[in-house]
Structure formats: C-alpha cells, structure tokens
Design an enzyme around this catalytic site. Structure first.
Site, PDB file in Angstrom:
ATOM      1  N   GLY A  34       1.313  -1.561   0.296  1.00 40.91           N
ATOM      2  CA  GLY A  34      -0.331  -0.279   0.177  1.00 40.91           C
ATOM      3  C   GLY A  34       1.195   1.348   0.021  1.00 40.91           C
ATOM      4  O   GLY A  34       1.683   1.527   1.218  1.00 40.91           O
ATOM      5  N   VAL A  47      -1.855  -7.863  -4.093  1.00 37.54           N
ATOM      6  CA  VAL A  47      -2.038  -8.367  -2.550  1.00 37.54           C
ATOM      7  C   VAL A  47      -2.847  -9.149  -2.372  1.00 37.54           C
ATOM      8  O   VAL A  47      -4.169  -8.954  -2.026  1.00 37.54           O
ATOM      9  CB  VAL A  47      -1.460  -7.784  -1.426  1.00 37.54           C
ATOM     10  CG1 VAL A  47      -1.251  -8.655  -0.719  1.00 37.54           C
ATOM     11  CG2 VAL A  47      -0.265  -6.723  -2.041  1.00 37.54           C
ATOM     12  N   ALA A  52      -5.355  11.022   7.963  1.00 38.25           N
ATOM     13  CA  ALA A  52      -3.920  10.590   7.160  1.00 38.25           C
ATOM     14  C   ALA A  52      -3.066  11.036   8.401  1.00 38.25           C
ATOM     15  O   ALA A  52      -2.086  10.299   8.639  1.00 38.25           O
ATOM     16  CB  ALA A  52      -3.916  12.410   6.296  1.00 38.25           C
ATOM     17  N   GLY A  62      -0.720   4.662   0.202  1.00 45.84           N
ATOM     18  CA  GLY A  62      -1.029   5.485   0.773  1.00 45.84           C
ATOM     19  C   GLY A  62      -0.496   6.461   1.829  1.00 45.84           C
ATOM     20  O   GLY A  62       1.388   6.104   1.702  1.00 45.84           O
ATOM     21  N   PHE A  63      -1.289   7.106   2.459  1.00 47.03           N
ATOM     22  CA  PHE A  63      -0.286   7.759   3.583  1.00 47.03           C
ATOM     23  C   PHE A  63       0.696   6.916   3.909  1.00 47.03           C
ATOM     24  O   PHE A  63       2.069   7.732   4.477  1.00 47.03           O
ATOM     25  CB  PHE A  63      -1.300   9.042   4.276  1.00 47.03           C
ATOM     26  CG  PHE A  63      -1.768   9.486   3.651  1.00 47.03           C
ATOM     27  CD1 PHE A  63      -1.449  10.892   2.960  1.00 47.03           C
ATOM     28  CD2 PHE A  63      -3.258   9.103   3.552  1.00 47.03           C
ATOM     29  CE1 PHE A  63      -1.635  11.805   2.488  1.00 47.03           C
ATOM     30  CE2 PHE A  63      -3.660  10.673   2.473  1.00 47.03           C
ATOM     31  CZ  PHE A  63      -3.120  11.605   2.274  1.00 47.03           C
ATOM     32  N   GLY A  64       0.194   5.385   5.062  1.00 46.21           N
ATOM     33  CA  GLY A  64       1.128   5.367   5.939  1.00 46.21           C
ATOM     34  C   GLY A  64       2.516   5.069   5.023  1.00 46.21           C
ATOM     35  O   GLY A  64       2.868   4.746   5.760  1.00 46.21           O
ATOM     36  N   ASP A 108      -5.372   2.934   8.483  1.00 49.63           N
ATOM     37  CA  ASP A 108      -6.863   2.867   8.573  1.00 49.63           C
ATOM     38  C   ASP A 108      -7.006   1.514   8.842  1.00 49.63           C
ATOM     39  O   ASP A 108      -7.669   0.577   8.810  1.00 49.63           O
ATOM     40  CB  ASP A 108      -8.172   3.032   7.202  1.00 49.63           C
ATOM     41  CG  ASP A 108      -7.834   4.820   7.218  1.00 49.63           C
ATOM     42  OD1 ASP A 108      -7.302   5.094   8.494  1.00 49.63           O
ATOM     43  OD2 ASP A 108      -8.140   5.376   6.608  1.00 49.63           O
ATOM     44  N   GLU A 128     -18.535  17.432   3.679  1.00 49.74           N
ATOM     45  CA  GLU A 128     -17.951  17.643   2.416  1.00 49.74           C
ATOM     46  C   GLU A 128     -18.305  18.014   1.957  1.00 49.74           C
ATOM     47  O   GLU A 128     -18.972  19.168   0.238  1.00 49.74           O
ATOM     48  CB  GLU A 128     -16.442  18.235   2.275  1.00 49.74           C
ATOM     49  CG  GLU A 128     -15.951  16.466   2.669  1.00 49.74           C
ATOM     50  CD  GLU A 128     -14.375  16.501   2.437  1.00 49.74           C
ATOM     51  OE1 GLU A 128     -14.061  17.648   3.287  1.00 49.74           O
ATOM     52  OE2 GLU A 128     -14.278  15.353   2.184  1.00 49.74           O
TER      53      GLU A 128
HETATM   54  C1  LIG Z   1     -13.483  11.267   0.914  1.00 56.42           C
HETATM   55  C2  LIG Z   1     -12.196  11.362   1.654  1.00 56.42           C
HETATM   56  C3  LIG Z   1     -11.691  11.769   3.071  1.00 56.42           C
HETATM   57  C4  LIG Z   1     -11.200  12.447   4.013  1.00 56.42           C
HETATM   58  N1  LIG Z   1     -10.490  13.132   4.713  1.00 56.42           N
HETATM   59  C5  LIG Z   1      -9.465  13.151   5.622  1.00 56.42           C
HETATM   60  C6  LIG Z   1      -8.971  14.925   5.854  1.00 56.42           C
HETATM   61  O1  LIG Z   1      -9.114  15.687   5.598  1.00 56.42           O
HETATM   62  N2  LIG Z   1      -8.074  14.492   6.551  1.00 56.42           N
HETATM   63  C7  LIG Z   1      -7.393  13.353   7.257  1.00 56.42           C
HETATM   64  O2  LIG Z   1      -5.976  13.238   7.775  1.00 56.42           O
HETATM   65  N3  LIG Z   1      -7.638  12.365   6.867  1.00 56.42           N
HETATM   66  C8  LIG Z   1      -8.195  12.438   5.582  1.00 56.42           C
HETATM   67  N4  LIG Z   1      -9.398  11.366   4.964  1.00 56.42           N
HETATM   68  C9  LIG Z   1      -8.834   9.882   5.484  1.00 56.42           C
HETATM   69  C10 LIG Z   1      -7.124   9.703   5.769  1.00 56.42           C
HETATM   70  O3  LIG Z   1      -7.238  10.096   3.825  1.00 56.42           O
HETATM   71  C11 LIG Z   1      -6.907   8.487   5.506  1.00 56.42           C
HETATM   72  O4  LIG Z   1      -7.140   7.851   7.415  1.00 56.42           O
HETATM   73  C12 LIG Z   1      -5.495   7.885   4.718  1.00 56.42           C
HETATM   74  O5  LIG Z   1      -5.530   8.141   3.417  1.00 56.42           O
HETATM   75  C13 LIG Z   1      -5.153   6.596   5.511  1.00 56.42           C
HETATM   76  O6  LIG Z   1      -4.223   6.155   5.164  1.00 56.42           O
HETATM   77  P1  LIG Z   1      -3.070   4.083   4.699  1.00 56.42           P
HETATM   78  O7  LIG Z   1      -2.324   4.207   4.167  1.00 56.42           O
HETATM   79  O8  LIG Z   1      -4.009   4.333   6.074  1.00 56.42           O
HETATM   80  O9  LIG Z   1      -3.842   4.081   3.398  1.00 56.42           O
HETATM   81  P2  LIG Z   1      -4.575   4.638   2.326  1.00 56.42           P
HETATM   82  O10 LIG Z   1      -4.263   6.040   1.278  1.00 56.42           O
HETATM   83  O11 LIG Z   1      -6.245   4.353   1.818  1.00 56.42           O
HETATM   84  O12 LIG Z   1      -3.932   4.039   0.968  1.00 56.42           O
HETATM   85  C14 LIG Z   1      -3.976   2.377   1.260  1.00 56.42           C
HETATM   86  C15 LIG Z   1      -3.426   1.946  -0.035  1.00 56.42           C
HETATM   87  O13 LIG Z   1      -3.218   0.104  -0.489  1.00 56.42           O
HETATM   88  C16 LIG Z   1      -3.635   0.527  -1.671  1.00 56.42           C
HETATM   89  N5  LIG Z   1      -4.158  -0.894  -1.310  1.00 56.42           N
HETATM   90  C17 LIG Z   1      -5.043  -1.725  -0.916  1.00 56.42           C
HETATM   91  N6  LIG Z   1      -5.630  -2.924  -0.706  1.00 56.42           N
HETATM   92  C18 LIG Z   1      -4.262  -3.348  -1.772  1.00 56.42           C
HETATM   93  C19 LIG Z   1      -4.131  -4.660  -2.452  1.00 56.42           C
HETATM   94  N7  LIG Z   1      -4.868  -5.710  -2.627  1.00 56.42           N
HETATM   95  N8  LIG Z   1      -2.989  -4.608  -2.979  1.00 56.42           N
HETATM   96  C20 LIG Z   1      -2.182  -3.516  -3.524  1.00 56.42           C
HETATM   97  N9  LIG Z   1      -2.689  -2.865  -2.954  1.00 56.42           N
HETATM   98  C21 LIG Z   1      -3.609  -2.279  -1.783  1.00 56.42           C
HETATM   99  C22 LIG Z   1      -3.892   0.579  -2.023  1.00 56.42           C
HETATM  100  O14 LIG Z   1      -4.009   1.282  -3.842  1.00 56.42           O
HETATM  101  C23 LIG Z   1      -3.623   2.315  -1.436  1.00 56.42           C
HETATM  102  O15 LIG Z   1      -3.072   2.946  -2.502  1.00 56.42           O
HETATM  103  C24 LIG Z   1     -10.092  10.731   4.390  1.00 56.42           C
HETATM  104  C25 LIG Z   1     -10.081  10.131   3.723  1.00 56.42           C
HETATM  105  C26 LIG Z   1     -11.235   9.447   2.718  1.00 56.42           C
HETATM  106  C27 LIG Z   1     -12.138   8.654   1.828  1.00 56.42           C
END
Ligand SMILES: Cc1cc2nc3c(=O)[nH]c(=O)nc-3n(C[C@H](O)[C@H](O)[C@H](O)COP(=O)(O)OP(=O)(O)OC[C@H]3O[C@@H](n4cnc5c(N)ncnc54)[C@H](O)[C@@H]3O)c2cc1C
Length: 479
Positions: A21, A89, A325, A23-25, A309, A180
């Site tokens: 993943g 994955v 995030a 994403g932010f993490g 998350d 929003e």
């Molecule tokens: C619409 C919306 C608005 C938001 N607004 C805010 C805000 O204003 N402020 C704030 O702090 N937070 C906000 N959030 C929450 C924030 O975006 C999340 O908390 C953050 O993205 C979590 O980061 P993460 O790395 O855990 O997961 P994510 O950022 O969701 O990244 C997960 C990654 O894993 C990948 N992935 C998933 N499953 C698989 C798999 N099986 N195989 C390969 N890759 C995979 C995905 O493609 C993705 O790139 C918002 C969320 C949403 C949906």
C-alpha cells in the site's frame, strides 16, 4: 520489560522490507526508510498515490484527478533502494515470510501492511450500485458523472416542454466526507451552474444530508457540530439527524417508512478496513481493523507491522486512534525508524537482525507461542504515540470547522486553515501550485472547471416517468 526476537532473515544479504500500500502510511514508511541499508519493495494495486482528503473536489468537478494523485514511481524515483510494483496483494504466508500477489510471491524480512480501508454498507452491499461511496479516484469520477448527468437529463427533459424533474441529491452519513460532499454539492447547484442551463434552474436542487446519530461531525466537539450544521443550512443543505437509513433502491432512500426521492445518492456512512487485515490471521475488530501491539506489530509476528486505517490501536486514554492521514503518516515514520534502529543495533552487535516488541500486560512473547523461526532476547521496542495536532473539516466555500485542543474555530478562518494545510500536504510542488491557482480562481468566479461526464450515461433511478421508454426504466439513457 519487553522482549525481542532474533529472527530468521531471508537469504538476501540486504534486509528486505516489503510495504503493501502506497497511501499515506506506506509512502511515508518508504520515504523514511529510503536512506537505510535495506531493499524496499512497495506494492500497490494502483500506480498512483491518492490524496484522499481532496477526493471530494474531484467528485464535485473542482479538481481533476491528476491534481490530487501522483505516480508512486515518480514520488520515489530518487530513492534508489526502493522498487515499486503495481500488483494486487492477495494474502500472506507469514510462516514463510512471503507476500502473495497474483504474479509472484515476494519474500520479506520486515513487512509493513498499509492497505487502508474501503466502504461498509453495514451488510447491505446491494445498496452500493445505487449509492456509491468516495474512497478512490474511480469513485470520485463515478460520483462526478452521476451529479453532472442528473443536471443534463433534467435539462433535456425540460427542454421538450415537460415539467422539469425535481433534482434531489441525498448524502448518507454526516461525518467529514458527507459534510464536505453535501456542502460542495450545494455550492455547485446554487452558484456554479446557475447561469448555464436554459430550461432548468439548478438552484432548485434539493440537497439532503442524512445522519443516523444526533449530530453531524460526531467526532468533533458539540459546539463545532452545531456550527457545521448551521453552516450547511446557510449553504442550502437540509440536514436530518437521528435518521437511520433502512433501505436504498434506485431513485429513493428510506428512513424508516419514509420514502425520500433521490436523483443521486451518495454513501458516506461506513468504513471497513481492507480485507487484507483478515488474511493476517490475528484478531480484528468489528470494522475489520487489525488489533496491533503498541509498537504496531502483529501479535506473534514482531517482523510484521500494520499501520494506518487498517490498524486498530488505542491512545493512552483508551480512545481508538482515528482513521485520518496524520495517524497513518506518523505510524509509517515510526515503523521506519524502529526498523532502522533495529538494523543498526543489529549491525553493531554483528548478529542476525533482531526483532523486538514492547511490553504489555499480557505475557511476554517468549512466554507465549514462539513465532516460526524465532529466538528471543530481551531488548525493548518503543511504543507508538500519536501526536494529535488538531482536526479540520471543510464544509464548503468559506465554511469549515477546526478543533485544536480547546481552541475551536468555525467559518472563514477555519476554512483558510483547512486550505493551507491541505495544499501544504499535497504531494508534489506542481500539484500544490495547480490546486492553489484552481482554488483561487474558483473562489473568485465560482467556476468548477472539471465538469466532464465520462463513461456511461446511465443514472440509476432516473424514474419511469422521467424516462423516454417507460418499459425500460433502468435502461441506459443515450444523450
Ligand atoms: C473522501 C476522504 C476524505 C478524507 N479526508 C481526510 C482529511 O481531510 N484529513 C485526514 O486526515 N484524513 C482524511 N481522510 C482519511 C485518510 O485519507 C486516511 O486515513 C488515510 O488515507 C489512511 O492511510 P493508509 O495509508 O492507511 O491507507 P490509504 O491511504 O487508503 O492507502 C492504502 C493503499 O493501499 C492500496 N491497497 C489496498 N489494498 C491493496 C491490495 N490488496 N493490494 C495492493 N494494494 C492495495 C491502495 O491502492 C492504497 O494506495 C479521508 C478519507 C477519505 C476517503
């Protein structure tokens, strides 16, 4: 007293870290580890990182996808020890330390799982086609398509002399995303589109926000919830609280026995962790999040971390860390630092890299089941602490709320803070500049420049009496 495990590393001379993943993490973990003597593989099903906080802007035609997303490969291009693989994955073999993708198994010494979350329809997955949620760029484009299509279909209908259908946009869920979305839909309907249609008046669009609990933004202080609701009302959004959605069908939402006609329905009510959490085989909570140790490692597997998350961890006061995030970012950096320190101390000790875990009230790991291939010693690991810098939620044009400890701000100043923070954290200078210019422009002109309808011209629930062929109420509507 904590314990540490000395593990069997892969046969690779350089320790391998696999991050699932970007994403932010995941991305922050990769960037924080990139200067370390490790080989990092970042695996994501997409080739881009999405800045989710601005997805609602894509969904409401304010920004284009490219302005809130960036190729993972290009973000990490200068980190020569990082390899990016675009792959889905499917699961893990924790005993053999493999990440399983459809193409290949990827071996690791350390694994960081940061696969995020998706939508939960609380057991009603059949509602999804009628009420899309907002999590990915694809979701945002689908919402944009439905919203813009509704106006086009109404205009076409009214242009033939028929009475224009009442447009009702219903947003389910009064958390930050629902708020929003509702606020921005009001902005579009009541301002951005008002001069562009000849047969309908977009300003007559009814925007309804339904929240099951007693107030919107339940995670915020009560005064900010009240302020958010007032700001929504001022923008022209009707808010119904303590209203539980019991049924969704094409063109309608039910709260109890009340049927609410809905041209477009958007789902912002539930979040479920990635199903990958379940695949890790350790306990998960009701939202599917993995119950991690205080160092974010997986119980019984000190070499595996779950962050963002997908992880469930309580703070010092026993409150669950929110799915935002900053939590994911801080956890990504924390785990990177932890791995780096372990490898460094291992190098100094000139023994195989040790894995350790923090203390907990439960029995030490060495007293419980020993992970495959592990030996234990007694070094300690630090515990993750979240530094909460405050929360911001945007509502619409010049409308937002902000909570920085005891300081609560509403309205224009909160909105400016929101804008500043989100532009600052957007990935890539080009995107920051573009978004800033777009926002400044649309603030002055009310214009929303990304109003493209792409893909299908089918709008679920565009009902029989609005449909040219009543025999096929759900048929595709050619424009
Ligand atoms: C619409 C919306 C608005 C938001 N607004 C805010 C805000 O204003 N402020 C704030 O702090 N937070 C906000 N959030 C929450 C924030 O975006 C999340 O908390 C953050 O993205 C979590 O980061 P993460 O790395 O855990 O997961 P994510 O950022 O969701 O990244 C997960 C990654 O894993 C990948 N992935 C998933 N499953 C698989 C798999 N099986 N195989 C390969 N890759 C995979 C995905 O493609 C993705 O790139 C918002 C969320 C949403 C949906």
């Amino acid at each position: 007293m904590a314990n540490r495990v000395t593990s069997n590393m892969t046969s690779s001379p350089i320790p391998r870290v696999v991050i699932v993943g970007a994403g932010f993490g995941g991305l922050n973990a990769a960037q924080a580890l990139a200067k370390s003597p490790v080989h990092i593989t970042v695996v994501d099903r997409a080739n881009y990182h999405t800045f989710q906080p601005l997805l609602y802007q894509v969904a409401t035609a304010g920004l284009s996808p490219g302005e809130i997303a960036a190729p993972i490969r290009s973000i990490l291009r200068s980190d020569k020890n990082v390899q990016v693989l675009m792959a889905e994955v499917a699961g893990f073999d924790l005993d053999r330390r493999l990440v399983k993708t459809s193409e290949a198994d990827i071996p690791y010494d350390y694994l960081i799982v940061a696969a995020g979350a998706g939508h939960s329809y609380f057991g009603h997955d059949d509602w999804e086609p009628y009420a899309p949620g907002l999590k990915t760029i694809e979701d945002a484009l689908e919402i944009r398509r439905r919203v813009l299509l509704a106006f086009e279909l109404a205009e076409r209908q009214a242009s033939t002399g028929e009475t224009a259908a009442q447009l009702n946009f219903v947003v389910v869920g009064g958390g930050p995303t629902g708020v929003e979305l509702a606020g921005t839909l009001a902005e579009i309907s009541h301002h951005a589109l008002t001069h562009e249609f000849r047969s309908i008046d977009p300003a007559r669009t009814h925007i309804l926000l339904i929240e099951g609990g007693p107030r919107v933004l339940p995670a915020y202080a009560e005064d900010l919830s009240r302020s958010a609701q007032e700001q929504l009302n001022r923008l022209g959004v009707e808010v119904r609280t303590s209203a539980i959605v019991t049924q969704i069908e094409p063109g309608a939402v039910y709260t109890g026995d009340t049927r609410l006609p809905a041209t477009v329905i958007l789902w912002a009510a539930g979040v479920a962790a990635s199903p990958l959490g379940k695949n890790l085989g350790t306990p998960i909570d009701r939202a599917g999040r993995v119950l991690v140790e205080p160092d974010l490692s997986l119980p019984g597997h000190a070499e595996v971390f779950v962050i963002g998350d997908l992880a469930a961890l309580k703070d010092e006061k026993g409150k669950m860390l929110p799915g935002v995030a900053p939590v994911a970012i801080q956890q990504g950096r924390f785990v990177a630092k932890l791995i780096r320190h372990e490898l460094e101390s291992n190098n100094k000790a000139a023994v195989a890299p040790p894995f350790s875990r923090p203390s907990r009230e439960e029995p030490a790991l060495s007293e419980r089941s020993e992970p495959k291939g592990g030996d234990f010693d007694s070094h300690s690991r630090p515990t993750f602490h979240y530094w909460d810098k405050g929360s911001l939620a945007t509502i619409g044009r010049a409308a937002a709320v902000a909570e920085f400890g005891r300081i609560h701000i509403s309205g224009f100043i909160a909105w400016l803070s929101w804008l500043f923070v989100h532009i600052l954290f957007l990935i890539g200078f080009r995107n920051r500049l573009l978004v800033f210019i777009q926002w400044a422009w649309s603030y002055v002109t009310y214009e929303r420049g990304a109003r493209l309808i792409t893909g299908s011209t089918y709008l679920p629930g565009w009902t029989a009496d609005q449909h040219p062929d009543p025999a096929q109420p759900d048929a595709v509507h050619p424009l």
